[in-house]
Design an enzyme around this catalytic site. Sequence first.
Site, PDB file in Angstrom:
ATOM      1  N   GLY C  10       0.852  -1.197   0.000  1.00  0.00           N
ATOM      2  CA  GLY C  10       0.000   0.000   0.000  1.00  0.00           C
ATOM      3  C   GLY C  10       0.875   1.229   0.000  1.00  0.00           C
ATOM      4  O   GLY C  10       1.870   1.296   0.746  1.00  0.00           O
ATOM      5  N   GLY C  12      -0.389   4.588   0.040  1.00  0.00           N
ATOM      6  CA  GLY C  12      -1.058   5.821   0.456  1.00  0.00           C
ATOM      7  C   GLY C  12      -0.261   6.476   1.562  1.00  0.00           C
ATOM      8  O   GLY C  12       0.936   6.217   1.725  1.00  0.00           O
ATOM      9  N   GLY C  47     -11.310  17.187   4.004  1.00  0.00           N
ATOM     10  CA  GLY C  47     -11.514  18.242   4.989  1.00  0.00           C
ATOM     11  C   GLY C  47     -10.300  18.704   5.747  1.00  0.00           C
ATOM     12  O   GLY C  47     -10.066  19.897   5.864  1.00  0.00           O
ATOM     13  N   PHE C 113     -14.587  21.360  12.995  1.00  0.00           N
ATOM     14  CA  PHE C 113     -15.042  20.072  12.479  1.00  0.00           C
ATOM     15  C   PHE C 113     -15.953  19.439  13.514  1.00  0.00           C
ATOM     16  O   PHE C 113     -15.922  19.817  14.683  1.00  0.00           O
ATOM     17  CB  PHE C 113     -13.826  19.163  12.211  1.00  0.00           C
ATOM     18  CG  PHE C 113     -13.641  18.805  10.767  1.00  0.00           C
ATOM     19  CD1 PHE C 113     -13.649  19.784   9.778  1.00  0.00           C
ATOM     20  CD2 PHE C 113     -13.450  17.480  10.376  1.00  0.00           C
ATOM     21  CE1 PHE C 113     -13.468  19.448   8.444  1.00  0.00           C
ATOM     22  CE2 PHE C 113     -13.269  17.143   9.046  1.00  0.00           C
ATOM     23  CZ  PHE C 113     -13.281  18.124   8.084  1.00  0.00           C
ATOM     24  N   GLN C 226     -18.421   3.498   9.571  1.00  0.00           N
ATOM     25  CA  GLN C 226     -18.897   4.881   9.594  1.00  0.00           C
ATOM     26  C   GLN C 226     -19.625   5.240   8.304  1.00  0.00           C
ATOM     27  O   GLN C 226     -19.129   4.980   7.212  1.00  0.00           O
ATOM     28  CB  GLN C 226     -17.730   5.848   9.784  1.00  0.00           C
ATOM     29  CG  GLN C 226     -18.171   7.310   9.785  1.00  0.00           C
ATOM     30  CD  GLN C 226     -17.093   8.229  10.315  1.00  0.00           C
ATOM     31  OE1 GLN C 226     -16.183   8.624   9.591  1.00  0.00           O
ATOM     32  NE2 GLN C 226     -17.173   8.559  11.600  1.00  0.00           N
ATOM     33  N   HIS C 228     -20.814   8.434   6.328  1.00  0.00           N
ATOM     34  CA  HIS C 228     -20.656   9.893   6.265  1.00  0.00           C
ATOM     35  C   HIS C 228     -22.010  10.493   5.961  1.00  0.00           C
ATOM     36  O   HIS C 228     -22.696  10.033   5.061  1.00  0.00           O
ATOM     37  CB  HIS C 228     -19.643  10.283   5.192  1.00  0.00           C
ATOM     38  CG  HIS C 228     -19.130  11.688   5.343  1.00  0.00           C
ATOM     39  ND1 HIS C 228     -19.916  12.790   5.073  1.00  0.00           N
ATOM     40  CD2 HIS C 228     -17.937  12.175   5.755  1.00  0.00           C
ATOM     41  CE1 HIS C 228     -19.211  13.893   5.311  1.00  0.00           C
ATOM     42  NE2 HIS C 228     -18.008  13.544   5.727  1.00  0.00           N
ATOM     43  N   LEU C 238     -18.062  12.040  -1.861  1.00  0.00           N
ATOM     44  CA  LEU C 238     -18.003  12.703  -0.558  1.00  0.00           C
ATOM     45  C   LEU C 238     -18.153  14.221  -0.678  1.00  0.00           C
ATOM     46  O   LEU C 238     -17.496  14.850  -1.505  1.00  0.00           O
ATOM     47  CB  LEU C 238     -16.662  12.361   0.093  1.00  0.00           C
ATOM     48  CG  LEU C 238     -16.308  13.087   1.394  1.00  0.00           C
ATOM     49  CD1 LEU C 238     -17.276  12.695   2.492  1.00  0.00           C
ATOM     50  CD2 LEU C 238     -14.885  12.776   1.797  1.00  0.00           C
ATOM     51  N   GLU C 241     -17.034  17.185   5.427  1.00  0.00           N
ATOM     52  CA  GLU C 241     -17.557  17.779   6.654  1.00  0.00           C
ATOM     53  C   GLU C 241     -17.126  19.247   6.759  1.00  0.00           C
ATOM     54  O   GLU C 241     -17.774  20.060   7.416  1.00  0.00           O
ATOM     55  CB  GLU C 241     -17.006  16.979   7.848  1.00  0.00           C
ATOM     56  CG  GLU C 241     -17.600  17.348   9.171  1.00  0.00           C
ATOM     57  CD  GLU C 241     -17.288  16.271  10.203  1.00  0.00           C
ATOM     58  OE1 GLU C 241     -17.584  15.099   9.928  1.00  0.00           O
ATOM     59  OE2 GLU C 241     -16.729  16.609  11.251  1.00  0.00           O
ATOM     60  N   ARG C 272     -20.335  12.369  13.358  1.00  0.00           N
ATOM     61  CA  ARG C 272     -20.895  11.847  12.104  1.00  0.00           C
ATOM     62  C   ARG C 272     -22.009  10.829  12.311  1.00  0.00           C
ATOM     63  O   ARG C 272     -22.998  10.824  11.580  1.00  0.00           O
ATOM     64  CB  ARG C 272     -19.783  11.213  11.276  1.00  0.00           C
ATOM     65  CG  ARG C 272     -18.891  12.273  10.668  1.00  0.00           C
ATOM     66  CD  ARG C 272     -17.749  11.678   9.896  1.00  0.00           C
ATOM     67  NE  ARG C 272     -16.933  12.767   9.356  1.00  0.00           N
ATOM     68  CZ  ARG C 272     -15.771  12.595   8.749  1.00  0.00           C
ATOM     69  NH1 ARG C 272     -15.276  11.376   8.611  1.00  0.00           N
ATOM     70  NH2 ARG C 272     -15.115  13.620   8.284  1.00  0.00           N
ATOM     71  N   HIS C 337     -18.364   5.291   4.598  1.00  0.00           N
ATOM     72  CA  HIS C 337     -17.244   6.211   4.424  1.00  0.00           C
ATOM     73  C   HIS C 337     -15.943   5.692   5.022  1.00  0.00           C
ATOM     74  O   HIS C 337     -14.880   5.873   4.451  1.00  0.00           O
ATOM     75  CB  HIS C 337     -17.599   7.547   5.069  1.00  0.00           C
ATOM     76  CG  HIS C 337     -16.523   8.587   4.960  1.00  0.00           C
ATOM     77  ND1 HIS C 337     -16.052   9.016   3.739  1.00  0.00           N
ATOM     78  CD2 HIS C 337     -15.823   9.273   5.906  1.00  0.00           C
ATOM     79  CE1 HIS C 337     -15.109   9.935   3.934  1.00  0.00           C
ATOM     80  NE2 HIS C 337     -14.934  10.094   5.239  1.00  0.00           N
ATOM     81  N   TYR C 338     -16.044   5.028   6.188  1.00  0.00           N
ATOM     82  CA  TYR C 338     -14.797   4.699   6.900  1.00  0.00           C
ATOM     83  C   TYR C 338     -14.990   3.430   7.715  1.00  0.00           C
ATOM     84  O   TYR C 338     -16.057   3.208   8.291  1.00  0.00           O
ATOM     85  CB  TYR C 338     -14.414   5.857   7.834  1.00  0.00           C
ATOM     86  CG  TYR C 338     -13.061   5.676   8.478  1.00  0.00           C
ATOM     87  CD1 TYR C 338     -11.908   6.109   7.834  1.00  0.00           C
ATOM     88  CD2 TYR C 338     -12.938   5.058   9.724  1.00  0.00           C
ATOM     89  CE1 TYR C 338     -10.662   5.932   8.406  1.00  0.00           C
ATOM     90  CE2 TYR C 338     -11.689   4.878  10.302  1.00  0.00           C
ATOM     91  CZ  TYR C 338     -10.555   5.317   9.643  1.00  0.00           C
ATOM     92  OH  TYR C 338      -9.327   5.140  10.196  1.00  0.00           O
ATOM     93  N   GLU C 361      -6.016   2.963   7.608  1.00  0.00           N
ATOM     94  CA  GLU C 361      -7.399   2.498   7.720  1.00  0.00           C
ATOM     95  C   GLU C 361      -7.491   0.974   7.693  1.00  0.00           C
ATOM     96  O   GLU C 361      -8.470   0.403   8.176  1.00  0.00           O
ATOM     97  CB  GLU C 361      -8.281   3.119   6.627  1.00  0.00           C
ATOM     98  CG  GLU C 361      -9.773   2.984   6.944  1.00  0.00           C
ATOM     99  CD  GLU C 361     -10.683   3.716   5.966  1.00  0.00           C
ATOM    100  OE1 GLU C 361     -10.205   4.617   5.259  1.00  0.00           O
ATOM    101  OE2 GLU C 361     -11.874   3.360   5.912  1.00  0.00           O
ATOM    102  N   ARG C 372     -15.336   7.466  14.335  1.00  0.00           N
ATOM    103  CA  ARG C 372     -14.180   8.320  14.121  1.00  0.00           C
ATOM    104  C   ARG C 372     -14.597   9.770  13.951  1.00  0.00           C
ATOM    105  O   ARG C 372     -15.608  10.061  13.332  1.00  0.00           O
ATOM    106  CB  ARG C 372     -13.427   7.876  12.863  1.00  0.00           C
ATOM    107  CG  ARG C 372     -12.275   8.793  12.494  1.00  0.00           C
ATOM    108  CD  ARG C 372     -11.518   8.312  11.296  1.00  0.00           C
ATOM    109  NE  ARG C 372     -12.234   8.423  10.044  1.00  0.00           N
ATOM    110  CZ  ARG C 372     -12.350   9.548   9.335  1.00  0.00           C
ATOM    111  NH1 ARG C 372     -11.819  10.674   9.774  1.00  0.00           N
ATOM    112  NH2 ARG C 372     -13.004   9.551   8.203  1.00  0.00           N
ATOM    113  N   GLY C 374     -14.019  13.453  12.276  1.00  0.00           N
ATOM    114  CA  GLY C 374     -13.431  14.015  11.066  1.00  0.00           C
ATOM    115  C   GLY C 374     -12.092  14.653  11.389  1.00  0.00           C
ATOM    116  O   GLY C 374     -11.933  15.268  12.439  1.00  0.00           O
ATOM    117  N   LEU C 378      -6.603  11.223   8.601  1.00  0.00           N
ATOM    118  CA  LEU C 378      -5.335  11.598   7.965  1.00  0.00           C
ATOM    119  C   LEU C 378      -4.224  11.569   9.001  1.00  0.00           C
ATOM    120  O   LEU C 378      -3.115  11.093   8.749  1.00  0.00           O
ATOM    121  CB  LEU C 378      -5.447  12.983   7.322  1.00  0.00           C
ATOM    122  CG  LEU C 378      -6.264  13.049   6.023  1.00  0.00           C
ATOM    123  CD1 LEU C 378      -6.409  14.496   5.554  1.00  0.00           C
ATOM    124  CD2 LEU C 378      -5.597  12.210   4.930  1.00  0.00           C
TER     125      LEU C 378
END
Lengths: 323, 295, 557
Positions: C10, C12, C47, C113, C226, C228, C238, C241, C272, C337-338, C361, C372, C374, C378
């Site tokens: 991965g 990311g 966000g 947020f 989650q 969103h 998306l 938020e 959320r 979303h999550y 994640e 979680r 917002g 990250l």
Amino acid sequence: MAASTTSTPFEVYRFDPSKDSAPRYDRFTLDLPAHTPVLTALLKIRTENDPSLTLRYSCRSAICGSCAMLINSKSRLACQTPVGPELARHGKIVIEPMRNQPVVRDLVVDQKPFWDRYRKIEPFLKTDARDPMPVGRENPMTPEQVDRFHETPRCIACAACYSACPAVEADPEFPGPMALAKLYRFVVDPRDKDSKNRLVRIQPEGLWLCLRCHLCTEACPKDVRPSERIRDLKEMAIAAAGVSEPGSRHAVGFKDNIAEAGILNEFKLVRQTYGPMDLLRQLPQGIKVARKKPEILKKPDPIEGLDEVRAIYKALDPDAEDR
Amino acid sequence: MKLAYYPGCVAQESGKELDMATRWVCRHLGIELVDFPNFSCCGSGFIDEANSILNVALNARNLAIAERAGLDLLTVCSTCQGMLTLANRRLEEPATKARVDGVLAPLRLSYSGKTKVTHLLGVLVDTIGVDALRSRVVRPLQGLKVGAFYGCHLLRPQSEMNSESAEEPHSFEDLISALGATPVLYRGRVMCCGFPILFVKEPTANRIAGRQIDDAKAHGADAMATPCPLCHISLDSFQNKAEHEVGHSLDMPVFHLPQLVGLALGASAEELGLPRHLVATDAALAKVARVAVPT
Amino acid sequence: MHRHDVVVVGAGLAGQRAALAAIEAKSDVAIVSKLHPLRSHSGAAQGGINAAIGKEDSVDTHIYDTVKGSDYLGDQDAIEFFCREAGPTVIEMEHFGTIFSRAPDGSLARRPFGGAAFPRTIYAADRTGLALLQGLYERLGTESFTMYDEWDLTSVVVHEGRCQGIVAFDRRRGSFEEIAAKSVVLATGPCGRVYGRTTNSHTSTGDGIAAAYRAGAALKDMEFVQFHPTALLESSILITEGARGEGGILKNVNGERFMARYAPHVLDLASRDVVSRAIITEVREGRGFPGPYVHLELMHLGKEKIESRLQEICDFCRTFAGIDPVTQPIPVMPAQHYMMGGIGTNIRGETNIPGLLAAGEAACVSIHGANRLGGNSLLETLVFGKQAGIAAAEHAARAPAPSVDPADVAKDAATVDAMMRRSDGEEPQHLRIAMQAAMDSKVGVFRLPEELTAALADVRALQTRYERVRVVDSSKSYNLNLTDALETGHMLDLAEAIVVGAIARTESRGAHSRVDFPKRDDANWMRHTLATRGPSGPVLSYAPVTYTRWEPKERVY
């Protein structure tokens, strides 16, 4: 919110170099609402018609840069392009792989040359130990300084610009619109301590091969406007490194040329740009053109109001003092 | 119709045939051209690269001259059209406007932003209209397949030029159809001719020109036509060099836009300056010569 | 055969940060990814990233908000560590070159947020993920490592009780390869695509989570999914938020600002899970627009603010919904979303298998617990990506050379061979769509026992059909149909774990909302679900939640 659908014919480029001797176009017809993104249609083809249709895709929201391809000959993100307007204009939707990158299979292209050109501009912040960053806190940067990046941070490296660029197509030494937009991003970054050298280096490394045709700016799905940032780079490069290349020599030569009569002295421009050897090499072509168009050798009469033009130069052109 | 005529440098010099054809066509269509011997060069994109604010100021002066005379500007060059329009756009930014105003004021020049800049192509297609134009045709260019070549600055950036679609325009093809010829659609029609780097890296520039000519040819064009004299230099004056780069003969006659219009309206080859081209237009002319011009 | 000290799967934010940490610790590092790093789904995060760097704010407040947001299922030792690392992490990213939005005084700009007591979310317009991904990729580009991109992970190799590397499929060459490693870090992101209505990318298929599960790792808290509150109708793209953070408000068909009923103090900026339940309740009680959907209004913020702070959102709405948020309300509905759950790890990213680590994640530390906040995801990728990279390098420094077996590759190659030889069988995409339909309709914001049971039956039937999955495409070159089949297999296993966990948890906590058990039940359920793979599906066990300073309280916004 059921929308009415239209029968939408697709012609999709297919080529598997490991099996096929030549590319072909497969036809599919789908009933789709006009706002359907091309990507959605292609995924429908994969699910319902042909799971072997090969393409890159991921986010479907124009942020990952995977699904750039040719849609009716234009370099576009498939996820961001609705079928309706394409159908209305062309009566069908022709899908092909991006240009300027060899085809791996179907719509998947080999992006190595694109990334290689990107890496050549040294796309990372260059720091200087003698001028270190503040410890334990951010570098200050005003909103106005952030504005100087323009839209370059929006670049998603989709290579649509690279696909659309005629200079990329014609010359392997041209870094390409994305790489130069990225260079701009580092040049204007107040944290980068190598801005000036970057501008010096890029002059002989292909900056002046940009044709300012703005095809990249039209292709860019994120409005990065690479051609306009390349224009800025040219002006900054001249300021930083002077006229080190035929390109900058020509741009500055042109500017100085106009100061003399307000109108172009064509023959003088040629002499300003070329060195003696190049000029000699141009001689046969020059004779050929001059035989049909003798005006090319003539010094033009100055325009009326040349003093006004000179006053504008004096006010805005730092070089004007030297003249 | 009365317009301030902005011929640009090349049409007054080595591209004089463009000026000849423009004057012939405008005379014929009742467009009154007013000459301004005090117009300066548009900067051709090069001054913009060297000094962008200088480029805007020089063109602000040109725009101010037309505004003072109460006339809109007519251009016959995609690059002039692009640079003058760009100046109009940049002058919408208050900071740029203030700086340029400060330079023009001592010269007793002022520009309020009213001058409209239109290329001859736009005047023919939008103001006069293709139907009216078609009714004036005396020598339909029947049988001639023409590849339009737009020239970048006429179209792009679209958001600044406020142009028709920058990647899929059709005004030039509409015009070609109105003249009785058959427009050829090919990718190269909106591409670059290579001119901006003709003096930077000539073989690359020639190769780019060669590709577009090749593309037009592959789609069946007998001739190309361009609204830009700089494209004409690349496509016509340097076509021999383009041939060298693509490795085969191209033999593609390239018309300036008003030359093509003039032909259909009955002008002679000499009146349009066709003998001044580097690539002979005879073969293309032979295709349309079968239709006699009523005298 | 390829061999490295540390293999990160991965590319990311979590994967790249882990790789950077391992490289800095002098490991020989390789990154394996099915996408080019800059195409990772981290780039879609909009966000912002949380760090309590404001004068009025404090790390303790960030910790408390996160504990509360988690509905007391987050491990408080992990949350404390996480929030303390926030400031230095954001500063480091700024030093790497990330272009953040700025306040007039030149400091990092912050926006409010959901669930946070102060404006704590540092951002780069509404493309914070992209800005961080670029900054980190540029920094990583100055280091030397091996990149295997467009390789699909098929197996985590475990012999003698420890991880020995991975098997992956090289799409371009069409071959299975073993990459031996002393440490493997899985940073493959979520499995959001088990749902159809999801904000996640098409490639968020949980390959690493599934490979770990199949190799014997325990998955933690998988039932916590989650939703969103504001995904664009139809495409489920998306809408950050941040849109509400900048002042956007939700309205029902009667034009009511309905969040006043559900979260009277913080209104639209409630957590959320709270907002998603509110929207679904409005719709169920007949106050939604026919579609159904509700409105997210930004118009009152003015053109300039909308177009500068929410530039991507403007583009999304205009392109994908034909809506101009400057003049029109945005039609939105909740969408997956999550994944709060994932591969169970400790603070160092270590799993129950020595040499196997996870971050981002794909992992579950757990700091998000049952819900979680917002701006915390990250941050999680970077904080725990780095920890996993450090731990992986340390493990690699003392672990013996990995022992590999040609049978590892042969096993995966044979499985795929069988899929390609089948003359008839199940299309992977059809199975995937059926699974998504089951999860969308039966394992959503509100959960009913009979629906969950039906979903489990659906998923198990699909697993049976999957045994006859067929790859139609016979090419050796970039066979995406094969990728479809591998991913679908991964997701079916994970869907099963989600549903089994949800059936077992007879309470409502955070994002897990059981209609038949509407109350949180701390006496019985203040514990993490652990799922390991047994011969007939997930075997559940439970682990305690770690407390430090914060006693469970009722959660009111």
